[in-house]
Design an enzyme around this catalytic site. Sequence first.
Site, PDB file in Angstrom:
ATOM      1  N   ASP A 104      99.376  77.872  -6.831  1.00  7.44           N
ATOM      2  CA  ASP A 104      99.674  79.143  -6.228  1.00  7.44           C
ATOM      3  C   ASP A 104      98.311  79.825  -5.455  1.00  7.44           C
ATOM      4  O   ASP A 104      97.784  80.689  -5.869  1.00  7.44           O
ATOM      5  CB  ASP A 104      99.545  80.162  -7.588  1.00  7.44           C
ATOM      6  CG  ASP A 104     100.759  79.809  -8.503  1.00  7.44           C
ATOM      7  OD1 ASP A 104     101.825  80.645  -8.489  1.00  7.44           O
ATOM      8  OD2 ASP A 104     100.723  78.400  -9.036  1.00  7.44           O
TER       9      ASP A 104
ATOM     10  N   HIS B 152     105.746  84.497 -17.478  1.00  6.28           N
ATOM     11  CA  HIS B 152     106.760  83.420 -17.318  1.00  6.28           C
ATOM     12  C   HIS B 152     106.859  82.600 -18.459  1.00  6.28           C
ATOM     13  O   HIS B 152     107.049  81.447 -18.391  1.00  6.28           O
ATOM     14  CB  HIS B 152     106.062  82.691 -16.005  1.00  6.28           C
ATOM     15  CG  HIS B 152     105.932  83.396 -14.855  1.00  6.28           C
ATOM     16  ND1 HIS B 152     106.946  83.804 -14.134  1.00  6.28           N
ATOM     17  CD2 HIS B 152     104.734  83.439 -14.207  1.00  6.28           C
ATOM     18  CE1 HIS B 152     106.393  84.452 -13.125  1.00  6.28           C
ATOM     19  NE2 HIS B 152     105.163  84.288 -13.054  1.00  6.28           N
TER      20      HIS B 152
ATOM     21  N   HIS C   3     106.197  73.055 -10.617  1.00  3.41           N
ATOM     22  CA  HIS C   3     105.642  74.457 -10.651  1.00  3.41           C
ATOM     23  C   HIS C   3     105.782  75.186 -11.852  1.00  3.41           C
ATOM     24  O   HIS C   3     104.851  75.596 -12.306  1.00  3.41           O
ATOM     25  CB  HIS C   3     106.419  75.266  -9.511  1.00  3.41           C
ATOM     26  CG  HIS C   3     105.878  76.551  -9.170  1.00  3.41           C
ATOM     27  ND1 HIS C   3     104.503  76.614  -8.879  1.00  3.41           N
ATOM     28  CD2 HIS C   3     106.346  77.963  -9.467  1.00  3.41           C
ATOM     29  CE1 HIS C   3     104.231  77.751  -8.691  1.00  3.41           C
ATOM     30  NE2 HIS C   3     105.189  78.703  -9.075  1.00  3.41           N
TER      31      HIS C   3
END
Length: 438
Positions: A148, A302, A292
């Site tokens: 990221d 998330h 990811h």
Amino acid sequence: MENGFSSNLLVMFFLPLLIQLCATAEYTRPSPRQLIFRAHNRSDSEPQQVHVSLAGNDYMRVSWITTDKHVKSTVEYGKSQGKYESSAAGERSSYHYFFYSSGEIHHVKIGPLEPSTTYYYRCGGAGPEFSFRTPPSTFPIEFAVVGDLGQTEWTASTLEHVGSKDYDVFLLPGDLSYADSQQPLWDSFGRLVEPYASTRPWMVTEGNHEIESFPIIYPRGFKAYNARWLMPHQESGSKSNLYYSFDVAGTHIIMLGSYTDFDSDSDQYKWLQADLANVDRKKTPWVIVLLHAPWYNSNQAHRGEGESMRQAMEELLYKARVDVVFAGHVHAYERFTRVYDNNADSCGPVYITIGDGGNREGLAMNFEDPSPSISVYREPSFGHGRLSVYNITHAQWSWHRNNETNAVIADEVWLENLSSSTLCSQVTRQSRSANDEL
């Protein structure tokens, strides 16, 4: 650009308040920093956004962009400055995204190359000279790992910390530019990382910010990512640039795609199954996976987004005795113990989330409380990691927190290779025998 910049301003305003609330006596969490936009400052015929990647045994791929559409896709290279003993030609392409038109994107595969050797090269017959060093052919080898990344002032800080200490290969488990359909930000990102990505191979996989799909017009997504960041998928038998593998100095690296099909009927699943079956642990005793969306995550951000992929593929990785799984997506750092099916298992991979490269969205501050027993260390700070594989049996992992002027090791652990574990080898043989009987 308006929506991106306005959201960035909101993050810049509100996150410092959260940081003050969550700060500890030991360390004050960093606030987000401004977006960096790198403008083009070379002539139209000169290369920009230069980066290199591994492209099969003893080969590297050199990628760059030119505004001039008549520049040849050639690379001249040699072992001495200004003396190019070899040259290679490659391919070029361009793409359109709504009203944006990319420059000419060049990809040239060069080699065979010698290990642990510095090569000097020039792209398209003009412009500055670059250099890269090839990875070693045997241990030890060091990987820099950053997820990221984005393109903020924290990104620049992270890259400076990475570049301050030598390494051999850069691994990025998704979310590169954070362009989010604003295509000029892809160009800016390429210029920002060029000083690093042109000197060491950068191996990347896609994140959700690379999708950039749009109903009917761009339904498949990944238009910019696939055009700009060509990885060795063909060299590893993959049908897609979204997942691939490669060998380097006794390690087999698998880059998986969290945002393409992964169920048991998918091309990616079947490819992974075949790829793992072909691994020779005598030649590549270490097996490392990057993806990811994390399969294990105790952060509130998330939660559960990698669960369906975990259920589909975790058993494959476990039976293959994968050593480490790196993920991004969650903007914090977290290291788990060896895990399989949500339980500590000495024969499972170590799971590490490292989505803390410097993205514009800021840090994911809130973790589940209390910490689950399988989570060993977690911290919402920007930083990068280093995996130093010393020999067939042992490697050292360290996570380096970004401070203002330096990087501080906040977490480190020694890892023992699973293929050298007598216990795990016995379990693997028993499992194979049971499957043969069935």
